[in-house]
Each structure stands twice: as structure tokens, then as C-alpha cells.
Design a protein around this motif. Structure first.
Motif, PDB file in Angstrom:
ATOM      1  N   ILE A 170      33.806  46.254  39.199  1.00  0.00           N
ATOM      2  CA  ILE A 170      34.454  45.796  40.432  1.00  0.00           C
ATOM      3  C   ILE A 170      35.180  44.459  40.258  1.00  0.00           C
ATOM      4  O   ILE A 170      36.336  44.311  40.697  1.00  0.00           O
ATOM      5  CB  ILE A 170      33.431  45.743  41.582  1.00  0.00           C
ATOM      6  N   PRO A 171      34.585  43.428  39.631  1.00  0.00           N
ATOM      7  CA  PRO A 171      35.337  42.182  39.454  1.00  0.00           C
ATOM      8  C   PRO A 171      36.635  42.383  38.669  1.00  0.00           C
ATOM      9  O   PRO A 171      37.655  41.734  38.960  1.00  0.00           O
ATOM     10  CB  PRO A 171      34.361  41.281  38.701  1.00  0.00           C
TER      11      PRO A 171
ATOM     12  N   ARG B 293      39.299  43.975  40.988  1.00  0.00           N
ATOM     13  CA  ARG B 293      39.882  42.967  41.875  1.00  0.00           C
ATOM     14  C   ARG B 293      40.860  42.071  41.118  1.00  0.00           C
ATOM     15  O   ARG B 293      41.942  41.746  41.593  1.00  0.00           O
ATOM     16  CB  ARG B 293      38.781  42.122  42.527  1.00  0.00           C
TER      17      ARG B 293
ATOM     18  N   ASN C 150      39.595  45.209  49.532  1.00  0.00           N
ATOM     19  CA  ASN C 150      39.971  44.622  48.243  1.00  0.00           C
ATOM     20  C   ASN C 150      40.733  45.601  47.366  1.00  0.00           C
ATOM     21  O   ASN C 150      41.266  45.210  46.332  1.00  0.00           O
ATOM     22  CB  ASN C 150      38.719  44.163  47.486  1.00  0.00           C
ATOM     23  N   PHE C 151      40.786  46.876  47.765  1.00  0.00           N
ATOM     24  CA  PHE C 151      41.350  47.916  46.917  1.00  0.00           C
ATOM     25  C   PHE C 151      42.311  48.776  47.739  1.00  0.00           C
ATOM     26  O   PHE C 151      42.359  48.685  48.963  1.00  0.00           O
ATOM     27  CB  PHE C 151      40.224  48.766  46.329  1.00  0.00           C
TER      28      PHE C 151
ATOM     29  N   HIS D 278      30.150  40.759  42.918  1.00  0.00           N
ATOM     30  CA  HIS D 278      30.737  39.527  43.447  1.00  0.00           C
ATOM     31  C   HIS D 278      31.140  38.617  42.289  1.00  0.00           C
ATOM     32  O   HIS D 278      30.737  38.826  41.144  1.00  0.00           O
ATOM     33  CB  HIS D 278      29.732  38.830  44.363  1.00  0.00           C
TER      34      HIS D 278
ATOM     35  N   VAL E  84      31.471  45.487  48.073  1.00  0.00           N
ATOM     36  CA  VAL E  84      32.313  44.432  48.632  1.00  0.00           C
ATOM     37  C   VAL E  84      33.265  45.130  49.593  1.00  0.00           C
ATOM     38  O   VAL E  84      33.309  46.364  49.664  1.00  0.00           O
ATOM     39  CB  VAL E  84      33.084  43.657  47.547  1.00  0.00           C
TER      40      VAL E  84
ATOM     41  N   THR F 258      44.963  50.576  42.980  1.00  0.00           N
ATOM     42  CA  THR F 258      43.574  50.419  42.562  1.00  0.00           C
ATOM     43  C   THR F 258      42.652  51.321  43.369  1.00  0.00           C
ATOM     44  O   THR F 258      42.558  51.199  44.591  1.00  0.00           O
ATOM     45  CB  THR F 258      43.135  48.953  42.721  1.00  0.00           C
TER      46      THR F 258
ATOM     47  N   ARG G 178      44.171  43.979  40.274  1.00  0.00           N
ATOM     48  CA  ARG G 178      45.013  44.134  41.461  1.00  0.00           C
ATOM     49  C   ARG G 178      45.704  42.814  41.799  1.00  0.00           C
ATOM     50  O   ARG G 178      46.880  42.784  42.171  1.00  0.00           O
ATOM     51  CB  ARG G 178      44.176  44.629  42.645  1.00  0.00           C
ATOM     52  N   ARG G 179      44.972  41.715  41.650  1.00  0.00           N
ATOM     53  CA  ARG G 179      45.552  40.400  41.973  1.00  0.00           C
ATOM     54  C   ARG G 179      46.612  40.004  40.944  1.00  0.00           C
ATOM     55  O   ARG G 179      47.712  39.580  41.302  1.00  0.00           O
ATOM     56  CB  ARG G 179      44.434  39.353  42.002  1.00  0.00           C
TER      57      ARG G 179
END
Length: 299
Positions: free
Chosen positions: A61-62, A65, A89-90, A36, A85, A77, A68-69
Motif C-alpha cells: 500500500i505505501p 500511494r 488514495n487510489f 500507513h 487506509v 492505481t 500514484r503521487r
């Protein structure tokens, strides 16, 4: 984390790609809150963003994310293992079936991806052929893991395994090719080596190149301890009979994994005997790579 890297590199290679490997090790407090929260600043993670990102491990993971953003979704991704999470998100999440992760973009397979190929098995078998030429057939590869958070590989268990392997050499005239891991333990390795000192057996001493893949290529059957999902999956890739040594300990998801491998026909519990059977080799690497390829083509 070596197992996570192996899975990602294996998938990239199955896609015909040479991956650029980036390791992240965020400082506190970022590492405490991963997966997170935001990604910690890292000079190694910067634009231009890749067309394909394969991330594995909680600390990655962060960053996945964030990439990708910042790429505005142009980076496809992929996350390996349960990201902890939302999978949304992927673009794609792979998780082993025993994790029971579900979602429209989640792919689950019984075993894990790896870097083994038929070509590598053949090449490694040829490389070590002179060193195992004296061993009788059937030749049995023995892959030893060790104590982890779930299972215990005690000296008593090592003595039992050593006695069972010695019996294979006596009763079934098998040649044994044993490779311990870093987790096996010096005392446990010594106990097994002593049990096999007068038998047709090789026990890798940890020097030089690990003969692990060569042993798999040379083997007529494989015996593997249950503590490593990766090792069991690599053994089941060979198409050769796989016997699993069940250590002391249990966890529901490991139990689901082992029962699933047994149900597939690839493996059976090791009870000190050799049998022969056939099954379709398990190849999660191909399945994951094909899923990525199809989704990229749809773009």
C-alpha cells in the motif's frame, strides 16, 4: 501471499495484459507501520511509472500511494483487498463483499478474482484425462485446505471427511479426485488416503504438477473445505455443483461469505450426499477487469 498474487495476475490477464510482477518486502520499521507511513526505499520500484498498477497486500500500500503521487496521477492505481487506509488514495479498490468496505470508488464482489479461464479448465482437463480415465462417473474433485487463523482441520475431522468420501464412492459410485494443500497436514492427508485406499480414488501425493485445475475440469461436482475463499470461488467458477465442508471455527466475515455463496445457488454445505443443480458461474475476475477497463476508457 500467493493468493494475492493470483488475484492481481488474473485481473491483468483478463485485461489482455502481461504484468510485470514486483514483490516488496520492506525492512523494519517500514513493515511495522504499513499500510500507513511512507514507502521504504526499494531499488526495484522506480520510474518510469506504469499506466496501470495493481497492488495487493498490506506491505504494497505505501508503494501504491507513492507511485500514484510521483506519477502525478497518471498511473491508474488499483488496490485489491481492504487497504486499511482511505480508498480515496487510489483510483479503484476491489474488496470482497464480506469485508463490507464502502466508497464511491470501491467495487465489491461475492467471490475473489483468480486466474481460471474456460480455456484453462478445458486444457488442464485434457492434460490429466489419461490419469483419471479409470475413475467412474460422477467424478468429484475434492479440494482440501487446512488449519488457518480461523478454522481447524484436525485429525478427527480428517477421519470424518475420509468416511464421508468413502461413502460417496460406495453409495453414489463416484470417482474421487483429491488434492490436499500445504496446510492440510501430513497426518490428515494420510488418514484420508487410507480411508480411500480401496475406493476408485486418486489422492495427489504432492509430486509433479498439481492436478488441481485438471480435477476441476474433469469433475461433475466439487467438494471444497471452507477455509479458503479463493478455493471456494474457483470451484464456483466451474458452474458445477459445489459442496462446502465446514471446518471447526468461525469468524463473522467468513460466515457472511459462506452464507452469500449458499444464497447465490452456487454451493451447499456438504452433508455426505450428492445432488445436482444449476447456477450461473461466479466470475469476479471478469467483473473487476471490466470495471478497470471502463474507468481507463473514461480517461
Amino acid at each position: 501471499m500467493a493468493g494475492f498474487e493470483t488475484q492481481g495476475l488474473g485481473i491483468a490477464e483478463a485485461l489482455g495484459l502481461k504484468a510485470e510482477l514486483k514483490r516488496v518486502s520492506p525492512p523494519a520499521p517500514w513493515r511495522w507501520i504499513a499500510p500507513h507511513g511512507p514507502a521504504a526505499p526499494d531499488a526495484n520500484i522506480k520510474a518510469p511509472w506504469p499506466d496501470l498498477l495493481i497492488a495487493s497486500g498490506r506491505q504494497s500500500i505505501p508503494y501504491a500511494r507513492m507511485i500514484r503521487r510521483k506519477s502525478k496521477g497518471k498511473t491508474f492505481t488499483v488496490v485489491l483487498q481492504d487497504p486499511r487506509v482511505a480508498p480515496s488514495n487510489f483510483d479503484l479498490v476491489w474488496a470482497p463483499a464480506h469485508d463490507r468496505l464502502e466508497g464511491p470508488n470501491v467495487l465489491s464482489t461475492l467471490v475473489s478474482p483468480h486466474r481460471l479461464t474456460r480455456e484453462r479448465l478445458t486444457a488442464e482437463a485434457a492434460r490429466i484425462a489419461p490419469s483419471v480415465a479409470h475413475l467412474p462417473k460422477p467424478r468429484v474433485a475434492v479440494l482440501l485446505g487446512g488449519t488457518n487463523a480461523v478454522y481447524t482441520f484436525s485429525e478427527q475431522i480428517a477421519a470424518r471427511i475420509g468416511a464421508q468420501l468413502a461413502n460417496l464412492a460406495d453409495e453414489f459410485h463416484a470417482g474421487l479426485m483429491v488434492t490436499p494443500s500445504r496446510r492440510t497436514g501430513d497426518a490428515q492427508t494420510r488418514i484420508i488416503r487410507d480411508a480411500l485406499k480401496d475406493k476408485p480414488a486418486i489422492v495427489w501425493d504432492g509430486t509433479g504438477d498439481n492436478p488441481y485445475f485438471g480435477f476441476l475440469g474433469q469433475a461433475d461436482a466439487v467438494i471444497v473445505t471452507c477455509d479458503s475463499v479463493n478455493m471456494v470461488g474457483e470451484a464456483a467458477f466451474t458452474g458445477k455443483p459445489v459442496y462446502v465442508i465446514e471446518l471447526e471455527g468461525n469468524a463473522p466475515k467468513f460466515r457472511r461469505f459462506l452464507d452469500g455463496v449458499y444464497a447465490s445457488g452456487a454451493a451447499r454445505p456438504f452433508v455426505g450426499r450428492l445432488e445436482s443443480w444449476e447456477y450461473a458461474p461466479l466470475n469476479a475476475t471478469h467483473e473487476v477487469a471490466e470495471a478497470i477497463r471502463q474507468r481507463l476508457n473514461q480517461r
